[in-house]
Scaffold this motif. Structure first.
Motif, PDB file in Angstrom:
ATOM      1  N   GLU A   5       0.628  -1.363   0.111  1.00 44.28           N
ATOM      2  CA  GLU A   5      -0.201   0.748  -0.033  1.00 44.28           C
ATOM      3  C   GLU A   5       1.098   0.752  -0.052  1.00 44.28           C
ATOM      4  OE1 GLU A   5      -3.686   1.601   2.747  1.00 44.28           O
ATOM      5  OE2 GLU A   5      -2.487  -0.140   3.416  1.00 44.28           O
ATOM      6  N   VAL A  19      -2.746  10.157  -5.250  1.00 42.02           N
ATOM      7  CA  VAL A  19      -2.679   9.765  -6.371  1.00 42.02           C
ATOM      8  C   VAL A  19      -2.406   8.091  -4.836  1.00 42.02           C
ATOM      9  CG1 VAL A  19      -1.493   7.200  -7.338  1.00 42.02           C
ATOM     10  CG2 VAL A  19      -1.911  10.197  -8.432  1.00 42.02           C
ATOM     11  N   LYS A  20      -3.278   7.265  -5.111  1.00 39.49           N
ATOM     12  CA  LYS A  20      -2.407   6.176  -3.517  1.00 39.49           C
ATOM     13  C   LYS A  20      -3.280   4.782  -4.036  1.00 39.49           C
ATOM     14  CE  LYS A  20      -6.077   6.349  -0.072  1.00 39.49           C
ATOM     15  NZ  LYS A  20      -6.598   6.323   1.365  1.00 39.49           N
ATOM     16  N   ALA A  21      -1.569   4.178  -3.963  1.00 39.16           N
ATOM     17  CA  ALA A  21      -2.427   2.763  -5.024  1.00 39.16           C
ATOM     18  C   ALA A  21      -2.491   1.899  -3.698  1.00 39.16           C
ATOM     19  CB  ALA A  21      -1.885   2.757  -5.758  1.00 39.16           C
ATOM     20  N   GLU A  24     -10.843  -0.410  -9.849  1.00 38.42           N
ATOM     21  CA  GLU A  24     -10.171  -1.487  -8.080  1.00 38.42           C
ATOM     22  C   GLU A  24     -10.156  -2.361  -9.782  1.00 38.42           C
ATOM     23  OE1 GLU A  24     -12.270  -2.925  -4.712  1.00 38.42           O
ATOM     24  OE2 GLU A  24     -12.870  -4.621  -5.518  1.00 38.42           O
ATOM     25  N   ILE A  81      -6.040  -4.495  -7.826  1.00 35.80           N
ATOM     26  CA  ILE A  81      -5.026  -3.201  -7.969  1.00 35.80           C
ATOM     27  C   ILE A  81      -6.006  -2.349  -7.895  1.00 35.80           C
ATOM     28  CG2 ILE A  81      -3.752  -1.608  -9.700  1.00 35.80           C
ATOM     29  CD1 ILE A  81      -2.391  -3.739 -11.147  1.00 35.80           C
ATOM     30  N   ASP A  82      -5.879  -1.849  -7.089  1.00 37.07           N
ATOM     31  CA  ASP A  82      -6.851  -0.421  -5.914  1.00 37.07           C
ATOM     32  C   ASP A  82      -5.725   0.670  -6.126  1.00 37.07           C
ATOM     33  OD1 ASP A  82      -8.158   1.041  -4.436  1.00 37.07           O
ATOM     34  OD2 ASP A  82      -8.550  -0.143  -2.657  1.00 37.07           O
ATOM     35  N   PHE A  83      -6.849   1.856  -7.319  1.00 34.29           N
ATOM     36  CA  PHE A  83      -6.232   3.185  -7.213  1.00 34.29           C
ATOM     37  C   PHE A  83      -7.100   3.735  -7.112  1.00 34.29           C
ATOM     38  CE2 PHE A  83      -4.998   6.227 -10.644  1.00 34.29           C
ATOM     39  CZ  PHE A  83      -3.764   6.460 -10.376  1.00 34.29           C
ATOM     40  N   THR A  84      -6.567   5.273  -6.521  1.00 31.28           N
ATOM     41  CA  THR A  84      -7.470   5.960  -5.740  1.00 31.28           C
ATOM     42  C   THR A  84      -6.955   7.239  -5.940  1.00 31.28           C
ATOM     43  OG1 THR A  84      -8.199   5.146  -3.928  1.00 31.28           O
ATOM     44  CG2 THR A  84      -8.248   6.918  -4.620  1.00 31.28           C
ATOM     45  N   TYR A  85      -7.671   8.562  -7.346  1.00 31.74           N
ATOM     46  CA  TYR A  85      -7.352   9.443  -7.982  1.00 31.74           C
ATOM     47  C   TYR A  85      -7.825  10.358  -7.088  1.00 31.74           C
ATOM     48  CZ  TYR A  85      -5.403  13.585 -10.191  1.00 31.74           C
ATOM     49  OH  TYR A  85      -5.038  14.214 -11.029  1.00 31.74           O
ATOM     50  N   ARG A 117     -12.026   6.070  -7.343  1.00 31.12           N
ATOM     51  CA  ARG A 117     -11.274   5.006  -7.152  1.00 31.12           C
ATOM     52  C   ARG A 117     -11.421   4.028  -8.043  1.00 31.12           C
ATOM     53  NH1 ARG A 117     -11.584  -0.037  -3.786  1.00 31.12           N
ATOM     54  NH2 ARG A 117     -13.679   0.503  -3.579  1.00 31.12           N
TER      55      ARG A 117
END
Lengths: 297, 587
Positions: free
Chosen positions: B435, B442-444, B491, B476-480, B489
């Motif tokens: 994580e 951006v976090k993923a 996923e 893969i869980d990507f939040t912008y 988000r």
């Protein structure tokens, strides 16, 4: 600190008892046993049963069809049994000299049995009629002569019952066979080793009998004499078998036995009785006896 | 019972008013929360759902409302529930409305007394835990009396007597057992002045629990053939039939002892429990005692967390009715802790772990490490890495067979040795999650799971390895974050397995307008299903609105079938299609 630990410790102990747990040592208990013929066509049966919890007394009447004094006392015994509401159970045992059949004439019938002869010899019977009353001594002797039968029987009846006997007869007419289930329970602590003996008797057997008492019937030959309680055989040998594995009985425990017996085709099943008696192996004393007829329809 | 419950509920509702009128309980506080889940089901040819398969129940609704009144040392509360009809996957015996839970509690000095319904737990729950999990439809609350008492500083005693909830069925003599229990905790650092400042914390505890119930009568018959021959040689063939009765215990007791030691970042917990002979429907009526061991060891410091757990369970299904079995699990007196990680991603929960109460060895280890921020690997905000491993296996069992029942019934069932480990794998899960926050926008999260799932054991209690599923799952869980309020988000999930239903792919797009709105589109596609017609898209479209403590969400789409598990307790969820409304609120 100790002040608090002791009460807590006691509390824990008491709660341990409170939060109970039943430990089962024997998960499966035998509660019933039945026997059926494998052939489905033979499975028709008639059943009858009895439970004896009162004190009952066994009279083994050693007799013979050529014993002239015997009919009188045999009849007396059966009348007494009726008076006593059949607390008296009678086995009429033809054995010894007076029971031997003749080669010809009226007395050719052989009413003897192996078991009867063995008892006759083992108990050293030397005269007819002679009785064994619960195989207990009366006036210092185990052999009781007819004059004392009633007194001896009453003496036995005054005793408290120490065991119950229940008997169930299942009669399969197509096989002419009876399956006998019996249960014995000791009502109080009884010492010694106990055996149960199972005999078969037959009533209303018409066969000549010598007689010297005209008040009870024809003399000297009573050709159509009706023999009652005639011993036909010992179902589980003359002296039976231990009621438990080692013969000891624990109060309240149920001891069960089952026997299968094929009747002789010459006998009338409806007139037959199963007699079960429980006796102390060491003292010979019969502590309980039960009689049950065979239901045939 | 329902009528009685409603009356009690109304009485409880009136309590504050009555008390207010008397001027006794002024200053009381009322809190509560409500949740309503409602589903409208539609026919779906792809899933084979018709009016008939739905039993013409086109609408399902599960709802509850908690209301708690508190005033000083007194509190009272109730939970109103309604299942009209129970939603798909919930036992139809829940159908109805009523108050299955109400209580009154007061505290005097160090005594706290509860009358009514309550939830309680002794230690880790090995011999007693009553709890409720709404999503599972699981509720084994106890109806009776519960007391907590501290006679001395550092000593906490608990005692209870009661009967457990069984759907809406009121307790009647013989309908189920009566549960009694006692528990004690000794906090040594509080009890002994000399240890007050010690960094080593020691707590010892112990519990006794017993249930009483009227037991049914079970008989078994055996037949054996033989023949008799009489003096003249006639042979008769006979069948000897024996009838046996099973001696079932009216009282089944259990005990447990536990210890908890901690020092600094270390913590160690161990609990051992035993249960007396408890023949019941879940263990095939065997008379063996039950045993359980549960232990955890953990260490944590800044940036690092280590966790290790193990358990060994033998014949520990413990219910207040010996004939109770199946799903949903009802009347459980105890709880056997799960030692697998619960995952947040849908495909990673497709093959969940379910505790096998009658024999299981389990182990779990987890490392959580944070690569420090502003380091070369950790980046500006640091990077979290979680590695987790869990394994559940059978225990060794040397089966005993009764000549009477022709099975293990009526015997000790089997022989085993303490902490033996069998050959059969029930479940295994190796997973890694990384994580990282790259910048303010951006976090993923990236996760990989390798799961081994014994379908026969977990779903059907068939103890063989004929239906093993080995699945690899990637996420893969990507939040912008567009700005302070708007974020998206995404996923992406994939599940690959040559067994069972084959490969899956899932995508989720979730747009959040903080703090009030969210919109979501999701699809799980079973593209690898060996049956062509089962290559189905399980799509869902949803949105939600939040206002203060109230949240409303609406979802339309397909629900795939499977097991839903919480803490090793599972519920089967059938496939469905429809519209779902969820409303939650608290005050």
């Amino acid at each position: 600190m100790k002040k608090i630990f002791y009460p807590i410790f006691l509390l824990l102990l008491s709660l341990l008892a409170w939060t109970a747990c039943d430990k089962i040592d024997e998960p499966l208990t035998l509660i019933g046993e039945e026997d059926f013929p494998e052939n489905i066509d033979d499975t028709l049966f008639y059943v009858d049963s009895t439970l004896v919890s009162r004190k009952q007394v066994l009279l083994e009447d050693f007799t013979g069809h050529k014993c002239v004094n015997c009919p009188e006392w045999g009849i007396f015994a059966h009348e007494l049994a009726a008076e006593l509401d059949h607390k008296l159970i009678i086995i009429s045992i033809h054995a010894g000299y007076y029971a031997t059949p003749d080669a010809s004439g009226d007395y050719t019938a052989d009413l003897r049995t192996d078991a009867g002869t063995q008892l006759y010899e083992d108990f050293q019977i030397f005269a007819n009629p002679t009785g064994l009353i619960n195989r207990d001594e009366y006036n210092g002797s185990i052999l009781v002569y007819p004059d004392y039968w009633e007194e001896a029987i009453n003496t036995q009846l005054e005793k408290d019952p120490v065991a119950t006997l229940s008997v169930k007869n299942k009669y399969f007419p197509n096989l002419n066979t009876v399956v006998i289930d019996l249960n014995a329970v000791a009502l109080s602590d009884i010492e010694g080793k106990y055996k149960v003996a199972v005999y078969l008797t037959e009533d209303h057997v018409i066969s000549p009998q010598k007689n010297n008492n005209p008040e009870v019937g024809p003399t000297p030959d009573w050709l159509d004499f009706e023999h009652m309680g005639l011993l036909r055989g010992a179902i589980n040998t003359t002296y039976g078998a231990y009621i438990s594995e080692n013969g000891e009985m624990v109060t309240g425990e149920i001891y069960s036995r089952e026997y299968i017996y094929k009747l002789n085709d010459d006998w009338v099943a409806a007139n037959c009785n199963v007699i079960v008696y429980l006796y102390n192996e060491d003292t010979w004393e019969v502590v309980q006896v039960a009689e049950l007829g065979i239901k045939t329809e | 019972m329902k009528k009685r419950s409603v009356k009690l509920f109304l009485l409880l509702m009136m309590l504050p008013a009555m008390s207010f009128a008397q001027g006794v309980l002024s200053g009381g506080k009322v809190t509560g929360n409500v949740q309503v889940d409602a589903q409208y089901y539609s026919n779906d040819d792809k899933l084979g759902i018709t009016d008939s398969t739905l039993n013409y129940k086109k609408f399902g609704m599960n709802g509850f409302a908690n209301l708690i009144y508190t005033n000083g040392n007194f509190s009272a509360g109730a939970r109103f529930e309604g299942f009209l009809n129970p939603m798909l996957g919930f036992d139809p015996r829940y159908e109805g409305v009523g108050v299955p839970y109400w209580f009154a509690k007061y505290k005097v000095g160090t005594l706290e007394m509860t009358a009514g319904h309550f939830y309680e737990q002794f230690g880790s729950g090995l011999i007693l835990r009553s709890w409720e999990e709404w999503t599972l439809g699981y509720d084994n609350n106890i109806y009776g009396f519960d007391a907590h008492f501290s006679p001395y500083k550092g000593v906490m005693l608990k005692g209870l007597v009661g009967v457990q909830r069984y759907f809406w069925e009121p307790y009647e003599s013989g309908s189920r057992g009566i549960v009694k229990g006692f528990d004690a905790d000794f906090y040594f650092n509080d009890m002994f002045g000399g240890m007050a400042d010690s960094k080593t914390m020691i707590t010892l505890g112990g519990s006794f629990v017993s249930k009483y119930e009227k037991v049914p009568s079970y008989t078994f018959t055996t037949d054996s053939a033989y023949y008799t021959v009489n003096e003249v040689g006639d042979t008769i063939n006979w069948i000897n039939q024996k009838t046996y009765e099973m001696n079932l215990p009216h009282n089944v007791g259990s005990w447990a002892a536990r210890a908890n030691l901690s020092n600094g970042g270390f913590s160690f917990y161990v609990e051992y429990a035993e249960k007396g002979n408890d023949p019941n429907a879940t263990n095939s009526y065997i008379f063996k005692k039950g045993q359980a061991l549960y232990s955890t060891l953990s260490y944590s410091r800044k940036g690092l967390g280590l966790f290790f757990a193990t358990k060994w369970i033998d014949n520990m299904s413990y219910k207040s009715k010996l004939t109770e079995a199946g799903n949903p699990p009802m009347l459980d007196i105890n709880y056997l802790p799960a030692i697998s990680k619960e995952h947040p991603y849908s495909l990673a929960t497709m093959y969940p772990y379910a505790t096998k109460r009658n024999g299981e060895f389990g182990v779990q280890g987890q490392i959580v490490y944070t690569i420090p921020k502003k380091s070369k690997l950790g980046g500006k905000y640091g990077t979290n890495i979680t590695v987790n491993y869990s394994l559940a296996k059978s225990i060794e069992k040397d089966t005993i067979t009764s000549a009477i029942t022709k099975s293990m019934t009526g015997t000790d069932g089997y022989k085993t040795s303490f902490f033996s480990i069998g050959d059969l794998t029930f479940f295994q899960d190796i997973n890694v999650m990384v994580e990282r926050k790259f910048n303010k926008k951006v976090k993923a999260k990236v996760a990989y799971y390798n799961q081994t799932y014994n379908k026969n054991v977990i779903e059907d209690d068939i103890f063989n390895d004929d239906e093993m599923v080995d699945a690899n799952i990637g996420v893969i869980d990507f939040t912008y974050k567009f700005n302070r309020r708007n974020s998206l988000r995404t996923e992406l999930q994939g599940l690959w397995t040559p067994e069972d239903k084959g490969d899956w792919f899932a995508i989720t797009l979730e747009y959040n307008i903080s703090p009030k709105w969210f919109f979501s589109v999701m699809d799980e596609y079973n593209y690898g299903n060996p049956a062509e017609k089962m290559k189905i898209h399980y799509y869902n479209v949803s949105f939600g609105f939040t206002q203060n403590t109230t949240r409303i969400s609406l979802r339309y789409g397909r629900q795939r079938e499977g097991l839903l598990c919480v803490g090793g307790v599972c519920r089967y969820v059938p496939a469905s299609t429809g519209l779902t409304l969820t409303l939650t609120s608290s005050f």
